[in-house]
Design a protein around this motif. Sequence first.
Motif, mmCIF file in Angstrom:
data_model
loop_
_atom_site.group_PDB
_atom_site.id
_atom_site.type_symbol
_atom_site.label_atom_id
_atom_site.label_comp_id
_atom_site.label_asym_id
_atom_site.label_seq_id
_atom_site.Cartn_x
_atom_site.Cartn_y
_atom_site.Cartn_z
ATOM 1 N N ASP A 157 152.381 138.127 -76.782
ATOM 2 C CA ASP A 157 151.040 137.640 -77.086
ATOM 3 C C ASP A 157 150.009 138.389 -76.254
ATOM 4 O O ASP A 157 150.268 138.772 -75.113
ATOM 5 N N ASN A 189 148.993 131.522 -80.258
ATOM 6 C CA ASN A 189 149.154 132.706 -81.116
ATOM 7 C C ASN A 189 147.913 133.580 -81.204
ATOM 8 O O ASN A 189 147.358 133.795 -82.272
ATOM 9 N N GLU A 230 155.754 126.183 -85.723
ATOM 10 C CA GLU A 230 156.724 126.987 -84.984
ATOM 11 C C GLU A 230 158.137 126.431 -85.147
ATOM 12 O O GLU A 230 159.093 127.184 -85.274
#
Length: 160
Positions: A40, A88, A104
């Motif tokens: 990320d 995210n 998720e």
Amino acid sequence: MAKFKKKKSGELPAVSTASLPDIVFMLLFFFMTVTVMKDDDIMVENELPTANQVQKLDKKDRVVYIYAGKPHPRYQSKYGTQARIQLNDKFESVDAVASYILAERASMRQELQPLMTTALKVDKETNMGLVSDIKQELRKVNALKVNYTTKEGDAMNNLK
């Protein structure tokens, strides 16, 4: 006595493909070693607190990360300086945590869904009210395995 003549044709010999598998595997290993998997993009300041009793998570495919902290200076003009939640690569509100966890969990394989762990990467300057709100949202969707990510070190350094 007859003379033996070699036939001289204008054809080229066939290309040897004996070394082709070696070349393919060499390229495969090269790309496997130089490829970096993308994590990320952290959009919040994330200086983790220290702890002296730390355990490492062994299975990374079962972990869902939630980041919390003040926005990084390059995002402060747009999002302000109050602590925010990042899910995210996007800033979200506390209400979006439950739907994020459900999404998720649904994207995981069926046998891994009960083993899912939520890892909170919270900046040490973030107030506990935001963390408590996140935990309340996790309880709503029955995501009760929560991990607080820290750095290894002396826990007394957090008091400074």
